[in-house]
Design a protein around this motif. Sequence first.
Motif, PDB file in Angstrom:
ATOM      1  N   GLN A  41       0.833  -1.210   0.000  1.00 52.91           N
ATOM      2  CA  GLN A  41       0.000   0.000   0.000  1.00 52.91           C
ATOM      3  C   GLN A  41       0.866   1.259   0.000  1.00 52.91           C
ATOM      4  OE1 GLN A  41      -3.406   0.144   2.613  1.00 52.91           O
ATOM      5  NE2 GLN A  41      -3.464  -2.081   2.822  1.00 52.91           N
ATOM      6  N   VAL A  42       2.004   1.175   0.666  1.00 51.16           N
ATOM      7  CA  VAL A  42       2.908   2.330   0.664  1.00 51.16           C
ATOM      8  C   VAL A  42       3.435   2.549  -0.754  1.00 51.16           C
ATOM      9  CG1 VAL A  42       4.942   3.386   1.728  1.00 51.16           C
ATOM     10  CG2 VAL A  42       3.571   1.772   3.044  1.00 51.16           C
ATOM     11  N   GLN A  43       3.785   1.460  -1.415  1.00 53.57           N
ATOM     12  CA  GLN A  43       4.269   1.585  -2.798  1.00 53.57           C
ATOM     13  C   GLN A  43       3.192   2.136  -3.721  1.00 53.57           C
ATOM     14  OE1 GLN A  43       6.946  -1.706  -4.350  1.00 53.57           O
ATOM     15  NE2 GLN A  43       6.193  -2.640  -2.474  1.00 53.57           N
ATOM     16  N   ASP A  44       1.960   1.662  -3.549  1.00 56.00           N
ATOM     17  CA  ASP A  44       0.869   2.179  -4.395  1.00 56.00           C
ATOM     18  C   ASP A  44       0.767   3.696  -4.258  1.00 56.00           C
ATOM     19  OD1 ASP A  44       0.273  -0.318  -5.274  1.00 56.00           O
ATOM     20  OD2 ASP A  44      -1.498  -0.600  -4.001  1.00 56.00           O
ATOM     21  N   TRP A  45       0.928   4.156  -3.019  1.00 54.97           N
ATOM     22  CA  TRP A  45       0.822   5.605  -2.779  1.00 54.97           C
ATOM     23  C   TRP A  45       1.982   6.347  -3.445  1.00 54.97           C
ATOM     24  CZ3 TRP A  45       3.554   9.441   0.028  1.00 54.97           C
ATOM     25  CH2 TRP A  45       2.846  10.634   0.243  1.00 54.97           C
ATOM     26  N   PHE A  46       3.191   5.887  -3.208  1.00 48.87           N
ATOM     27  CA  PHE A  46       4.348   6.588  -3.796  1.00 48.87           C
ATOM     28  C   PHE A  46       4.315   6.527  -5.334  1.00 48.87           C
ATOM     29  CE2 PHE A  46       6.272   6.529   0.451  1.00 48.87           C
ATOM     30  CZ  PHE A  46       6.886   7.773   0.474  1.00 48.87           C
ATOM     31  N   LEU A  47       3.832   5.428  -5.873  1.00 43.41           N
ATOM     32  CA  LEU A  47       3.781   5.308  -7.339  1.00 43.41           C
ATOM     33  C   LEU A  47       2.739   6.264  -7.919  1.00 43.41           C
ATOM     34  CD1 LEU A  47       4.992   3.732  -9.729  1.00 43.41           C
ATOM     35  CD2 LEU A  47       3.186   2.042  -9.475  1.00 43.41           C
ATOM     36  N   ALA A  48       1.743   6.567  -7.110  1.00 41.54           N
ATOM     37  CA  ALA A  48       0.652   7.418  -7.595  1.00 41.54           C
ATOM     38  C   ALA A  48       0.968   8.905  -7.499  1.00 41.54           C
ATOM     39  CB  ALA A  48      -0.625   7.126  -6.803  1.00 41.54           C
ATOM     40  N   VAL A  49       1.543   9.319  -6.362  1.00 47.92           N
ATOM     41  CA  VAL A  49       1.447  10.753  -6.040  1.00 47.92           C
ATOM     42  C   VAL A  49       2.601  11.619  -6.531  1.00 47.92           C
ATOM     43  CG1 VAL A  49       0.010  10.276  -4.017  1.00 47.92           C
ATOM     44  CG2 VAL A  49       2.490  10.558  -3.729  1.00 47.92           C
ATOM     45  N   TYR A  50       3.703  11.025  -6.932  1.00 46.09           N
ATOM     46  CA  TYR A  50       4.847  11.863  -7.303  1.00 46.09           C
ATOM     47  C   TYR A  50       5.022  11.960  -8.815  1.00 46.09           C
ATOM     48  CZ  TYR A  50       5.679  12.439  -2.441  1.00 46.09           C
ATOM     49  OH  TYR A  50       5.492  12.796  -1.134  1.00 46.09           O
ATOM     50  N   ILE A  51       5.420  13.136  -9.233  1.00 44.48           N
ATOM     51  CA  ILE A  51       5.544  13.482 -10.644  1.00 44.48           C
ATOM     52  C   ILE A  51       6.541  12.567 -11.356  1.00 44.48           C
ATOM     53  CG2 ILE A  51       7.386  15.233 -10.317  1.00 44.48           C
ATOM     54  CD1 ILE A  51       4.361  15.796 -12.534  1.00 44.48           C
ATOM     55  N   ASP A  52       7.523  12.064 -10.604  1.00 40.40           N
ATOM     56  CA  ASP A  52       8.624  11.299 -11.197  1.00 40.40           C
ATOM     57  C   ASP A  52       8.476   9.798 -10.993  1.00 40.40           C
ATOM     58  OD1 ASP A  52       9.113  10.987  -8.464  1.00 40.40           O
ATOM     59  OD2 ASP A  52      10.629  12.554  -8.418  1.00 40.40           O
ATOM     60  N   ALA A  53       7.283   9.353 -10.562  1.00 41.06           N
ATOM     61  CA  ALA A  53       7.159   7.961 -10.102  1.00 41.06           C
ATOM     62  C   ALA A  53       6.980   6.958 -11.251  1.00 41.06           C
ATOM     63  CB  ALA A  53       5.996   7.856  -9.124  1.00 41.06           C
ATOM     64  N   PHE A  54       8.006   6.205 -11.483  1.00 43.59           N
ATOM     65  CA  PHE A  54       7.963   5.062 -12.408  1.00 43.59           C
ATOM     66  C   PHE A  54       8.518   3.876 -11.625  1.00 43.59           C
ATOM     67  CE2 PHE A  54       7.920   8.855 -14.887  1.00 43.59           C
ATOM     68  CZ  PHE A  54       6.933   8.593 -15.828  1.00 43.59           C
ATOM     69  N   GLU A  55       7.959   2.699 -11.850  1.00 46.59           N
ATOM     70  CA  GLU A  55       8.216   1.615 -10.895  1.00 46.59           C
ATOM     71  C   GLU A  55       9.697   1.267 -10.734  1.00 46.59           C
ATOM     72  OE1 GLU A  55       5.235  -1.712 -10.123  1.00 46.59           O
ATOM     73  OE2 GLU A  55       6.955  -2.814 -10.925  1.00 46.59           O
ATOM     74  N   TRP A  56      10.492   1.365 -11.820  1.00 43.39           N
ATOM     75  CA  TRP A  56      11.894   0.958 -11.716  1.00 43.39           C
ATOM     76  C   TRP A  56      12.648   1.764 -10.671  1.00 43.39           C
ATOM     77  CZ3 TRP A  56      15.570   4.668 -12.613  1.00 43.39           C
ATOM     78  CH2 TRP A  56      15.186   5.787 -13.373  1.00 43.39           C
ATOM     79  N   VAL A  57      12.203   2.994 -10.416  1.00 38.19           N
ATOM     80  CA  VAL A  57      12.897   3.820  -9.435  1.00 38.19           C
ATOM     81  C   VAL A  57      12.080   3.970  -8.150  1.00 38.19           C
ATOM     82  CG1 VAL A  57      12.125   5.903 -10.662  1.00 38.19           C
ATOM     83  CG2 VAL A  57      14.017   6.096  -9.059  1.00 38.19           C
ATOM     84  N   GLU A  58      10.763   3.946  -8.293  1.00 34.46           N
ATOM     85  CA  GLU A  58       9.905   4.097  -7.106  1.00 34.46           C
ATOM     86  C   GLU A  58      10.000   2.876  -6.191  1.00 34.46           C
ATOM     87  OE1 GLU A  58       6.724   2.878  -4.772  1.00 34.46           O
ATOM     88  OE2 GLU A  58       6.938   2.101  -6.788  1.00 34.46           O
TER      89      GLU A  58
END
Length: 508
Positions: free
Chosen positions: A382-399
């Motif tokens: 759930q924490v990852q889902d949030w970070f992947l959603a809310v930041y302008i730079d969020a792409f899974e390889w780095v998030e």
Amino acid sequence: MTRLIVVLGDQLSHDGAALRAADKARDVVMMAEVRAEASYAAHHKQKLALVFAAMRRFGDELTQAGWQLRYTKLTDPDNAGSLPGEIARRTKELGADEALVIAPGEWRLRAAFEACPIQIRQLPDDRFFCSEGRFADWAKGRKELWMEWFYREMRRETGLLMQGDKPAGGQWNFDKDNRKPAQPDLFRTPAPTFRKDALVQEVLEMVEAEFPDNFGTLEGFNWPVSRAQALRALDHSITHNLRDFGPYQDAMLGDDPLLYHALLSAPLNIGLLSPHEVCAAAESAYHAGNVPIQSAEGFVRQILGWREYMRGIYFHEGPDYTARNALDHQRDLPCAYWSGETDMACLAATVAQTRDLAYAHHIQRLMVAGNFALLAGVDPAQVQDWFLAVYIDAFEWVEAPNTAGMSQFADGGVVASKPYMSSGAYIDKMSDYCAGCAYDVGAKSGQGACPLNSLYWHFIDRHRARFGGNPRMALVYRNWDKQDAQARQDKLDSAAAILAKLDAGERV
Ligand code: FAD
Ligand code: DLZ
Ligand code: SF4
């Protein structure tokens, strides 16, 4: 025979591998705005706007450069809704026998392309310093994959900030000079502003109309959407921010959410800038005597070190990485992460700026949003889902490696040798949040005490089996054991009360 050249929304580089392999005379480029990509995460409105606006601008540039382009807009009636669907539609339409694409930065899409009935050739993404193969060679046979060793090898290999075989300035790491709190300063240079032309306006309106319930506001949208704008952002950051970036990179101020940060992760991650040119610009500023070594090194470390390392880890660890939960944390993400409704001034400020800017800097992500979730035992998925959603730079390889690995210790210690966690004292030292908080950062337990203080010890206590024998945490466990039994119990009781409130969905 015509081939289809597929350019994805984070592959907006004119010299990307797929375009390099293409023949302008016979191949056709396709780009597609699709619902599937717009909804695999609950993307912030500004992230959707950035990707779509930058895609449209890049498509215009391709056409101007003489490429044949098939561009699908999100609301086009024929839109197939997914990238594989659009590739199938376009290959049929053009009679193409093969599609070429840079391998996506996400396992999910790589698998989807592999599963396609059409032949899709995925080319290695060579927009990084370190290829997946090079990272695998580095990782081979190592028990521990620490970033510091990877980074030093990358410094030697690229020659960046090197004097012969020695690091410039005589040290590899200037972190200890780089932990200063900041003071409010009305004269700090503001971020550059980017004109919202007709193309951007149209996309902003489309996003508001199509995704009205997504998180975030669009009013403050101010991201570079073209290569020219991204180069301006780079120049601004090197000229105005880099000198002070090093010392103040960990500082947080309520009224100054950006401080000396570069705001370059988004243009880097969607391909408008290359990490090579960004690092080279920092190195030149150092050689020109415009910035001190601790700033140049601190900045290059983030890009040549952390950014490359995170990508290496993501592909090295495999598709199951995001599902790991080494600490068996199961709590739901507190609703404050979306609503911002909390009495914790640090978390409220971080969520508010995230909503308004789709941006928080590294320490706000790690030591505020990440830290509270870690201490509270929130499910890392759930924490990852949030970070992947809310930041302008969020792409899974780095998030994912930043969130699951660095921030939540969900990978069991692949990225971090011990959890990145702190009580309120660290936040008080590095920010001005606590002065305006409803909680007392000096109080260790009881009503009104900073929640991070008791949750910190609750974490230490509940994870003794895993971390009790970790030499890097020995001091903390000695401190815990030295406290008298009543003081320990008071902290555990306070933490339990906070966790109970979270479980009941009550405001904390
Ligand atoms: P600056 O602080 O000015 O740093 C300069 C550049 O260094 C950045 O533009 C970025 O490209 C690079 N960088 C710095 N730290 C990291 C890092 N840890 N990993 C990778 N690159 C780094 N960064 C993303 O690009 N996408 C993400 O989805 C993302 N998620 C994160 C989640 C968590 C929990 C944490 C703790 C960090 C995350 N980061 C992510 C890393 C970092 O927070 C952002 O790269 C940074 O805040 C971007 O802002 P900036 O461009 O102003 O960076
Ligand atoms: C993030 C994103 C979004 C929101 N939309 C699109 C899109 O409509 N079309 C597209 O080609 N790419 C998009 N992207 C970027 C992809 O999701 C990205 O390529 C993968 O996450 C792999 O990094
Ligand atoms: Fe955050 Fe605690 Fe400081 Fe409040 S007192 S701002 S909760 S660290």
